[in-house]
Design a protein around this motif. Structure first.
Motif, PDB file in Angstrom:
ATOM      1  N   UNK A   1      -5.844  86.858 -12.399  1.00 41.65           N
ATOM      2  CA  UNK A   1      -5.413  86.211 -13.636  1.00 41.65           C
ATOM      3  C   UNK A   1      -3.970  85.738 -13.569  1.00 41.65           C
ATOM      4  N   UNK A   2      -3.115  86.475 -12.874  1.00 50.59           N
ATOM      5  CA  UNK A   2      -1.735  86.025 -12.707  1.00 50.59           C
ATOM      6  C   UNK A   2      -1.695  84.728 -11.892  1.00 50.59           C
ATOM      7  N   UNK A   3      -2.497  84.678 -10.838  1.00 52.91           N
ATOM      8  CA  UNK A   3      -2.555  83.458 -10.027  1.00 52.91           C
ATOM      9  C   UNK A   3      -3.091  82.296 -10.856  1.00 52.91           C
ATOM     10  N   UNK A   4      -4.104  82.563 -11.663  1.00 57.35           N
ATOM     11  CA  UNK A   4      -4.685  81.541 -12.533  1.00 57.35           C
ATOM     12  C   UNK A   4      -3.640  81.041 -13.532  1.00 57.35           C
ATOM     13  N   UNK A   5      -2.909  81.974 -14.129  1.00 56.77           N
ATOM     14  CA  UNK A   5      -1.876  81.627 -15.104  1.00 56.77           C
ATOM     15  C   UNK A   5      -0.814  80.722 -14.478  1.00 56.77           C
TER      16      UNK A   5
END
Length: 234
Positions: A110-114
């Motif tokens: 999710x951090x990478x997606x964000x």
């Protein structure tokens, strides 16, 4: 862009400090970091929703402490380094390497997606409005490259980027907890020294200084991936 205004003066407690300021640059950075700029930052909580759900954050004091730690040990420490490195990148190949490293440094899906969703949206808007051609995905890398292309001082970009980062997370916390508007502004005011300190550390752009000890924030982001009910994308 018009000719820069070399300086402005302001009276503070009977003194007349001279503050160098390029008004054109300041307005452009404010536009890029404005909530109206279509990167969708409002949709991401950077794991705060997961932390609230777990009971790790429950009030304004907890939000402030959480954000102070992010600035000292988490993305608030690493993002300025990536931004500065991108700002000083020698060529497109060096910029691509920094972008890949920024993506690899993200601790969860999710951090990478964000980071990439906001970065790609930022790049698309630059292309549409400023006809800029940036082949990067990560948000701080894109912002650093754009600032360099527009000859905007790094000393201006870094603290404003970090202020926008924590402002968005305060807004997310206000949607999750009983925190009022005045309390939110009080948190942001109290975080000013931490923002300035992180911006100063990030000026080097030395990626050998990358480190992270924000383990609970990372775990909160991971927990959010499988959270039963949620309103944010991270």
């Amino acid at each position: 862009m018009g000719a820069p205004i070399p300086m402005i003066t302001a009276t503070v407690m009977g003194r007349m400090p001279v503050i160098p300021m390029n008004i054109d640059s300041a307005l452009l950075v404010q536009q890029w970091l404005s909530p109206a700029f279509p990167v969708g930052a409002f949709a991401y909580s950077h794991g705060i929703e997961g932390a609230v759900d777990a009971g790790w954050i429950s009030d304004a004091s907890g939000v402030q402490s959480w954000l102070e730690d992010l600035l000292a040990f988490g993305a608030g420490r690493s993002d300025p380094l990536f931004l500065s490195a991108a700002y000083n990148a020698a060529d497109a190949q060096a910029l691509a390497t920094i972008d890949a490293q920024a993506l690899a440094f993200q601790p969860s899906k999710e951090r990478a997606f964000e980071m990439t969703q906001q970065g790609e949206a930022f790049v698309r808007t630059l292309a549409a409005v400023w006809q800029a051609d940036l082949d990067v995905r990560c948000y701080p890398v894109a912002l650093g490259a754009a600032a360099a292309a527009h000859d905007i001082a790094l000393e201006l970009v870094l603290p404003l980027y970090l202020q926008a980062f924590v402002s968005n997370l305060i807004a997310a916390a206000q949607r999750l907890l009983p925190i009022g508007q005045s309390q939110g502004q009080d948190i942001l005011r109290a975080l000013t020294p931490a923002i300035q300190a992180s911006a100063k550390r990030g000026m080097t752009g030395d990626l050998s200084e990358l480190a992270s000890a924000g383990f609970l924030a990372d775990i909160a982001a991971m927990k959010h991936e499988t959270q039963y009910s949620r309103i944010f994308r991270s």
